[in-house]
Design a protein around this motif. Structure first.
Motif, PDB file in Angstrom:
ATOM      1  N   MET A  86      53.108  40.698  15.294  1.00  0.00           N
ATOM      2  CA  MET A  86      53.763  39.641  14.528  1.00  0.00           C
ATOM      3  C   MET A  86      53.282  38.286  15.053  1.00  0.00           C
ATOM      4  O   MET A  86      53.267  38.047  16.249  1.00  0.00           O
ATOM      5  N   ALA A  87      52.922  37.402  14.146  1.00  0.00           N
ATOM      6  CA  ALA A  87      52.447  36.069  14.520  1.00  0.00           C
ATOM      7  C   ALA A  87      53.621  35.195  14.951  1.00  0.00           C
ATOM      8  O   ALA A  87      54.769  35.418  14.545  1.00  0.00           O
ATOM      9  N   GLU A  88      53.323  34.173  15.754  1.00  0.00           N
ATOM     10  CA  GLU A  88      54.364  33.276  16.248  1.00  0.00           C
ATOM     11  C   GLU A  88      55.141  32.639  15.094  1.00  0.00           C
ATOM     12  O   GLU A  88      56.367  32.546  15.141  1.00  0.00           O
ATOM     13  N   LYS A  89      54.455  32.224  14.030  1.00  0.00           N
ATOM     14  CA  LYS A  89      55.161  31.585  12.908  1.00  0.00           C
ATOM     15  C   LYS A  89      56.126  32.552  12.236  1.00  0.00           C
ATOM     16  O   LYS A  89      57.186  32.141  11.754  1.00  0.00           O
ATOM     17  N   ASP A  90      55.797  33.834  12.222  1.00  0.00           N
ATOM     18  CA  ASP A  90      56.705  34.830  11.645  1.00  0.00           C
ATOM     19  C   ASP A  90      57.951  34.997  12.508  1.00  0.00           C
ATOM     20  O   ASP A  90      59.061  35.162  11.983  1.00  0.00           O
ATOM     21  N   ILE A 131      63.738  33.830  13.354  1.00  0.00           N
ATOM     22  CA  ILE A 131      64.793  33.214  14.165  1.00  0.00           C
ATOM     23  C   ILE A 131      65.558  32.186  13.345  1.00  0.00           C
ATOM     24  O   ILE A 131      66.795  32.131  13.387  1.00  0.00           O
ATOM     25  N   LEU A 132      64.852  31.366  12.580  1.00  0.00           N
ATOM     26  CA  LEU A 132      65.524  30.367  11.746  1.00  0.00           C
ATOM     27  C   LEU A 132      66.423  31.026  10.698  1.00  0.00           C
ATOM     28  O   LEU A 132      67.538  30.541  10.447  1.00  0.00           O
ATOM     29  N   ARG A 133      65.975  32.129  10.094  1.00  0.00           N
ATOM     30  CA  ARG A 133      66.820  32.858   9.142  1.00  0.00           C
ATOM     31  C   ARG A 133      68.095  33.351   9.837  1.00  0.00           C
ATOM     32  O   ARG A 133      69.194  33.250   9.282  1.00  0.00           O
ATOM     33  N   TYR A 134      67.932  33.882  11.043  1.00  0.00           N
ATOM     34  CA  TYR A 134      69.100  34.348  11.799  1.00  0.00           C
ATOM     35  C   TYR A 134      70.053  33.182  12.100  1.00  0.00           C
ATOM     36  O   TYR A 134      71.271  33.294  11.902  1.00  0.00           O
ATOM     37  N   PHE A 150      64.601  26.491  21.632  1.00  0.00           N
ATOM     38  CA  PHE A 150      63.839  27.719  21.845  1.00  0.00           C
ATOM     39  C   PHE A 150      62.348  27.456  21.696  1.00  0.00           C
ATOM     40  O   PHE A 150      61.915  26.982  20.644  1.00  0.00           O
ATOM     41  N   GLU A 151      61.593  27.774  22.713  1.00  0.00           N
ATOM     42  CA  GLU A 151      60.128  27.772  22.629  1.00  0.00           C
ATOM     43  C   GLU A 151      59.739  29.193  22.253  1.00  0.00           C
ATOM     44  O   GLU A 151      59.988  30.128  23.008  1.00  0.00           O
ATOM     45  N   VAL A 152      59.167  29.355  21.078  1.00  0.00           N
ATOM     46  CA  VAL A 152      58.856  30.681  20.544  1.00  0.00           C
ATOM     47  C   VAL A 152      57.421  31.060  20.903  1.00  0.00           C
ATOM     48  O   VAL A 152      56.497  30.283  20.702  1.00  0.00           O
ATOM     49  N   LYS A 153      57.267  32.264  21.419  1.00  0.00           N
ATOM     50  CA  LYS A 153      55.960  32.812  21.768  1.00  0.00           C
ATOM     51  C   LYS A 153      55.891  34.258  21.306  1.00  0.00           C
ATOM     52  O   LYS A 153      56.908  34.916  21.129  1.00  0.00           O
ATOM     53  N   THR A 154      54.683  34.745  21.137  1.00  0.00           N
ATOM     54  CA  THR A 154      54.505  36.180  20.936  1.00  0.00           C
ATOM     55  C   THR A 154      54.797  36.838  22.281  1.00  0.00           C
ATOM     56  O   THR A 154      54.820  36.157  23.318  1.00  0.00           O
ATOM     57  N   PRO A 155      55.022  38.144  22.319  1.00  0.00           N
ATOM     58  CA  PRO A 155      55.321  38.798  23.596  1.00  0.00           C
ATOM     59  C   PRO A 155      54.269  38.540  24.691  1.00  0.00           C
ATOM     60  O   PRO A 155      54.608  38.489  25.867  1.00  0.00           O
ATOM     61  N   SER A 156      53.028  38.316  24.314  1.00  0.00           N
ATOM     62  CA  SER A 156      51.989  38.050  25.325  1.00  0.00           C
ATOM     63  C   SER A 156      51.751  36.556  25.545  1.00  0.00           C
ATOM     64  O   SER A 156      50.948  36.176  26.395  1.00  0.00           O
ATOM     65  N   VAL A 164      64.124  37.650  17.585  1.00  0.00           N
ATOM     66  CA  VAL A 164      65.490  37.357  17.140  1.00  0.00           C
ATOM     67  C   VAL A 164      66.486  38.015  18.088  1.00  0.00           C
ATOM     68  O   VAL A 164      67.519  37.431  18.422  1.00  0.00           O
ATOM     69  N   GLY A 165      66.178  39.220  18.551  1.00  0.00           N
ATOM     70  CA  GLY A 165      67.064  39.920  19.475  1.00  0.00           C
ATOM     71  C   GLY A 165      67.336  39.113  20.734  1.00  0.00           C
ATOM     72  O   GLY A 165      68.476  39.066  21.209  1.00  0.00           O
ATOM     73  N   GLU A 166      66.323  38.483  21.273  1.00  0.00           N
ATOM     74  CA  GLU A 166      66.521  37.645  22.470  1.00  0.00           C
ATOM     75  C   GLU A 166      67.432  36.468  22.157  1.00  0.00           C
ATOM     76  O   GLU A 166      68.309  36.126  22.955  1.00  0.00           O
ATOM     77  N   VAL A 167      67.228  35.837  21.009  1.00  0.00           N
ATOM     78  CA  VAL A 167      68.075  34.706  20.619  1.00  0.00           C
ATOM     79  C   VAL A 167      69.517  35.164  20.476  1.00  0.00           C
ATOM     80  O   VAL A 167      70.441  34.513  20.966  1.00  0.00           O
ATOM     81  N   ARG A 168      69.724  36.305  19.837  1.00  0.00           N
ATOM     82  CA  ARG A 168      71.078  36.849  19.659  1.00  0.00           C
ATOM     83  C   ARG A 168      71.741  37.072  21.019  1.00  0.00           C
ATOM     84  O   ARG A 168      72.905  36.688  21.233  1.00  0.00           O
TER      85      ARG A 168
END
Length: 94
Positions: free
Chosen positions: A1-5, A10-13, A49-55, A82-86
């Motif tokens: 999944m790309a960072e923008k996705d 997260i924004l939808r959540y 939140f600074e969003v990153k891919t897992p790597s 999203v799980g981390e944000v939750r």
């Protein structure tokens, strides 16, 4: 999944979270370098939140900005889902 996705998910959540106002910051020549991707006010608390891919890795400037937000009694961190944000929001409520 790309960072923008991840950002979009997260924004939808966050739109479904009560008492939450959140937006995506946009970089570029008129923005402030190092500012986290998502800024929110949740129940009167500043959260970023600074969003990153897992790597993905934080830059030094992003690390410093997160530290400065936390030192100012806001809450900022790197997230990859999203799980981390939750989980973070559940901890902040408690």
């Amino acid at each position: 999944m790309a960072e923008k996705d991840i950002v979009n998910a997260i924004l939808r959540y966050l739109k479904a979270v009560p008492a939450c106002f959140a937006w995506k910051t946009h970089g570029g020549m008129y923005g402030t370098a190092g500012i986290p991707d998502i800024i929110a006010c949740i129940g009167g608390r500043f959260v970023a939140f600074e969003v990153k891919t897992p790597s993905g890795k934080l830059t030094k400037l992003q690390e410093i900005t997160i530290q400065r937000i936390n030192a100012a009694k806001g809450y900022a961190c790197k997230v990859t889902s999203v799980g981390e944000v939750r989980e973070i929001l559940e901890r902040l409520e408690g």
